[in-house]
Motif scaffolding. Structure first.
Motif, PDB file in Angstrom:
ATOM      1  N   ASP A  61      49.447  41.085  64.863  1.00  0.00           N
ATOM      2  CA  ASP A  61      48.681  41.867  63.896  1.00  0.00           C
ATOM      3  C   ASP A  61      49.030  41.462  62.470  1.00  0.00           C
ATOM      4  OD1 ASP A  61      51.006  43.259  63.091  1.00  0.00           O
ATOM      5  OD2 ASP A  61      50.736  44.698  64.725  1.00  0.00           O
ATOM      6  N   TYR A  62      48.330  42.058  61.520  1.00  0.00           N
ATOM      7  CA  TYR A  62      48.426  41.635  60.125  1.00  0.00           C
ATOM      8  C   TYR A  62      49.829  41.797  59.556  1.00  0.00           C
ATOM      9  CZ  TYR A  62      47.882  41.858  55.061  1.00  0.00           C
ATOM     10  OH  TYR A  62      48.035  41.674  53.721  1.00  0.00           O
ATOM     11  N   SER A  63      50.576  42.802  59.988  1.00  0.00           N
ATOM     12  CA  SER A  63      51.878  43.075  59.392  1.00  0.00           C
ATOM     13  C   SER A  63      52.841  41.900  59.541  1.00  0.00           C
ATOM     14  CB  SER A  63      52.498  44.326  60.025  1.00  0.00           C
ATOM     15  OG  SER A  63      52.720  44.125  61.419  1.00  0.00           O
ATOM     16  N   GLY A  93      44.208  45.090  64.972  1.00  0.00           N
ATOM     17  CA  GLY A  93      45.119  45.170  63.839  1.00  0.00           C
ATOM     18  C   GLY A  93      45.324  43.858  63.115  1.00  0.00           C
ATOM     19  N   ALA A  94      44.589  42.821  63.507  1.00  0.00           N
ATOM     20  CA  ALA A  94      44.792  41.501  62.901  1.00  0.00           C
ATOM     21  C   ALA A  94      43.870  41.248  61.717  1.00  0.00           C
ATOM     22  CB  ALA A  94      44.595  40.398  63.941  1.00  0.00           C
ATOM     23  N   ALA A 120      46.119  43.344  72.420  1.00  0.00           N
ATOM     24  CA  ALA A 120      46.709  42.701  71.248  1.00  0.00           C
ATOM     25  C   ALA A 120      47.150  41.302  71.659  1.00  0.00           C
ATOM     26  CB  ALA A 120      47.879  43.511  70.725  1.00  0.00           C
ATOM     27  N   ASN A 150      42.660  41.388  68.576  1.00  0.00           N
ATOM     28  CA  ASN A 150      43.625  42.395  68.122  1.00  0.00           C
ATOM     29  C   ASN A 150      43.014  43.143  66.944  1.00  0.00           C
ATOM     30  OD1 ASN A 150      45.712  43.976  67.196  1.00  0.00           O
ATOM     31  ND2 ASN A 150      47.237  42.348  67.189  1.00  0.00           N
ATOM     32  N   TYR A 163      43.257  43.353  56.959  1.00  0.00           N
ATOM     33  CA  TYR A 163      44.566  43.837  56.520  1.00  0.00           C
ATOM     34  C   TYR A 163      45.166  44.860  57.472  1.00  0.00           C
ATOM     35  CZ  TYR A 163      42.220  41.947  52.442  1.00  0.00           C
ATOM     36  OH  TYR A 163      41.499  41.144  51.596  1.00  0.00           O
ATOM     37  N   GLY A 164      44.748  44.828  58.731  1.00  0.00           N
ATOM     38  CA  GLY A 164      45.268  45.774  59.695  1.00  0.00           C
ATOM     39  C   GLY A 164      44.813  47.199  59.478  1.00  0.00           C
ATOM     40  N   SER A 165      43.758  47.365  58.704  1.00  0.00           N
ATOM     41  CA  SER A 165      43.283  48.714  58.367  1.00  0.00           C
ATOM     42  C   SER A 165      42.544  49.387  59.519  1.00  0.00           C
ATOM     43  CB  SER A 165      42.350  48.649  57.152  1.00  0.00           C
ATOM     44  OG  SER A 165      41.170  47.907  57.465  1.00  0.00           O
ATOM     45  N   GLY A 166      42.048  48.580  60.474  1.00  0.00           N
ATOM     46  CA  GLY A 166      41.217  49.140  61.533  1.00  0.00           C
ATOM     47  C   GLY A 166      39.821  49.495  61.081  1.00  0.00           C
TER      48      GLY A 166
END
Length: 414
Positions: free
Chosen positions: A47-49, A300-301, A43, A298, A304-307
Motif C-alpha cells: 500500500d501507499y504507506s 490502499g495503493a 492486498a 490493493n 495516497y491510500g485514501s480509499g
C-alpha cells in the motif's frame, strides 16, 4: 425551412446527448462498483504507506518516480503512469508513420519524444535533489511538480534538442520544486488549504520566471515568431513550434470534424492527460486503466491510500463530460478549450477534502467544469508570446481550488 433546419439539428444532436449521458452514467457506475468491491479486494501489492517509508531504496524510488507521473490527477499509481506513457508512445509512433492515433500530442508540435525526455529528466532530478524531504518529513512532498509544468512547456515553445530539453528540466527543478515545497509546507498545511493550491501556484510562478530566463540564456534558440494572421480560422491547423500561441491551449490540435458521442468520449479521455502535455485518448485510457488495476490489486495503493479513488475518478469523469459538453462551441470555434483544468485541480481536491460524499462529487465536478475553463482561457489570452499558457492554466487551478473548496465548507452537506 427554418423550423425544419432547427428540427434536423436537434435530431443530429440526439446521438451526442445519448453518448454524453452514457459516459456520465458509466463514470458514476464505475466509481460505485469500485467502491462496492473495495472491502473484498486483496492486498497483492504494497500500500501507499510503504512508498514513503522505503523511498530511498532503488526499487521504491522507481515506484515513486512512476507514481509521480500521475500526481497531476492525484492518483499516485505507478502502473497508471507506465501505461499512460505507453499509450502516448503508441500514439506518437502511429503519428510518425502517418497513421493518426487520436488527438495530436505535445500541442500538435510533433515533439512528444522531447517533451517526455525533458519531463522525465526533470522528474529524476527533482527526486534526487529534493527527495530527502520525504524521509525527513515523513509526509508526501510535491516532487512531481516539474514533470507537468516548465520542462514540457519549454520544449513546446522552443522546439527539439538537448539544450532545450535539459534547460527546461533544470529550470523546473531549480524554480518549481522548491517553490512547491515551500508553499505546500509553509502555507497550505498550516492554513488547511489543499496541497493542490501550493503545487500549481509554484508551477505558475516558476513558469513566469523560467520563460523570462529563457529569453536571455545565450544557449537557448530564439523563440520562433508567431505565424502572421490570415483569413483562415485559427484552428485550420494544429499549433506548431512556429505558432505556439495560435490557440489558447496547449495540446489538442485541429478542429474535430464532428462532435458526436465518439468525439466526446475521446475528448474526455484525452483531457486526463492534457496537463502532462500529452492530450491524447490512448494516453488517457492507459492512465485510467493502470490506476483502476492498481486499486483492484490493493485499494490502499492508489490515491495516497485514501480509499477515495472511486469517488475521485467518478467526479473527474463527470467534470470532463460536463466541461466538454458545456464548452463544446468554444471547442468548435477555437480548436481547443481548457476543459481539462478542473480534472487536475478543484474536482479531485473537493472530493479528498470532503471525504468523497455525493455532494462533494457533484459540486466538485459541476462547479469546476463551469468556472475553471473560461477563466483559464481568459488568462491565457492575456499572456505575452514568450510565456506558455501553462502559466494561466495553473494559476486558474490555484484560484479555483483556493476559493471553491473552502466556500463549499460553508454550505449544508459538506
Amino acid at each position: 425551412m427554418a423550423g425544419e433546419s432547427a428540427l434536423d439539428r436537434r435530431a443530429r444532436d440526439i446521438p451526442r446527448w445519448v453518448g454524453v449521458a452514457t459516459a456520465a452514467v458509466a463514470g458514476v457506475l464505475a466509481g460505485w462498483w469500485l467502491k462496492a468491491v473495495e472491502t473484498r479486494l486483496p492486498a497483492l501489492i504494497p500500500d501507499y504507506s510503504l512508498w514513503s517509508l522505503d523511498y530511498p531504496r532503488p526499487r521504491w524510488l522507481l515506484w515513486w518516480l512512476l507514481g509521480d507521473t500521475t500526481e497531476a490527477t492525484l492518483y499516485k499509481s505507478a502502473l497508471g503512469g507506465l501505461l499512460m506513457v505507453c499509450g502516448a508512445a503508441f500514439a506518437h509512433a502511429g503519428a510518425r508513420k502517418g497513421r493518426a492515433r487520436g488527438f495530436p500530442l505535445a500541442c500538435g508540435t510533433g515533439q512528444w519524444a522531447w517533451v517526455a525526455v525533458s519531463g522525465g529528466l526533470a522528474l529524476v532530478l527533482s527526486n534526487l535533489v529534493w527527495g530527502w524531504t520525504l524521509p525527513a518529513s515523513g509526509a508526501w512532498q510535491p516532487t512531481f511538480a516539474p514533470f507537468v509544468s516548465v520542462p514540457p512547456a519549454v520544449v513546446v515553445l522552443y522546439g527539439r534538442g538537448w539544450r532545450v530539453a535539459v534547460t527546461g528540466a533544470v529550470l523546473g527543478v531549480v524554480l518549481v520544486t522548491p517553490a512547491a515545497l515551500l508553499l505546500v509546507n509553509e502555507v497550505c498545511v498550516p492554513s488547511g488549504l489543499s496541497p493542490v493550491v501550493g503545487s500549481v501556484t509554484a508551477m505558475s510562478l516558476g513558469g513566469v520566471a523560467a520563460f523570462t530566463l529563457c529569453r536571455v540564456l545565450p544557449w537557448m534558440p530564439a523563440l520562433p515568431a508567431a505565424a502572421p494572421p490570415t483569413a483562415a480560422p485559427p484552428t485550420a491547423a494544429p499549433p506548431t513550434p512556429s505558432a505556439p500561441k495560435a490557440s489558447v491551449l496547449p495540446a489538442s490540435g485541429p478542429k474535430a470534424p464532428g462532435q458526436g458521442a465518439a468525439w466526446v468520449a475521446r475528448r474526455v479521455l484525452a483531457d486526463f492527460t492534457e496537463a502532462h502535455f500529452y492530450g491524447n485518448e490512448w494516453a488517457g485510457a492507459g492512465l485510467l486503466l493502470g490506476t483502476v488495476v492498481t486499486f483492484l490489486l490493493n485499494p490502499g495503493a492508489a490515491a495516497y491510500g485514501s480509499g477515495l479513488l472511486p469517488q475521485m475518478m467518478a467526479a473527474q469523469i463527470l467534470a470532463a463530460v460536463c466541461g466538454v459538453v458545456l464548452w463544446r462551441r468554444r471547442w468548435a470555434s477555437a480548436g481547443f478549450y481548457p476543459t481539462f483544468v478542473p480534472i487536475v485541480s478543484v474536482t479531485p481536491a473537493t472530493v479528498l477534502t470532503y471525504g468523497g460524499s455525493p455532494a462533494s462529487i457533484a459540486a466538485g465536478a459541476a462547479l469546476g467544469a463551469l468556472a475553471a475553463p473560461p477563466l483559464a482561457a481568459a488568462l491565457a489570452r492575456s499572456l505575452p508570446a514568450h510565456i506558455h499558457p501553462m502559466v494561466a492554466y495553473t494559476a486558474t487551478m490555484a484560484v479555483c481550488t483556493a476559493t471553491i473548496v473552502p466556500l463549499l465548507g460553508l454550505c449544508p452537506g459538506f
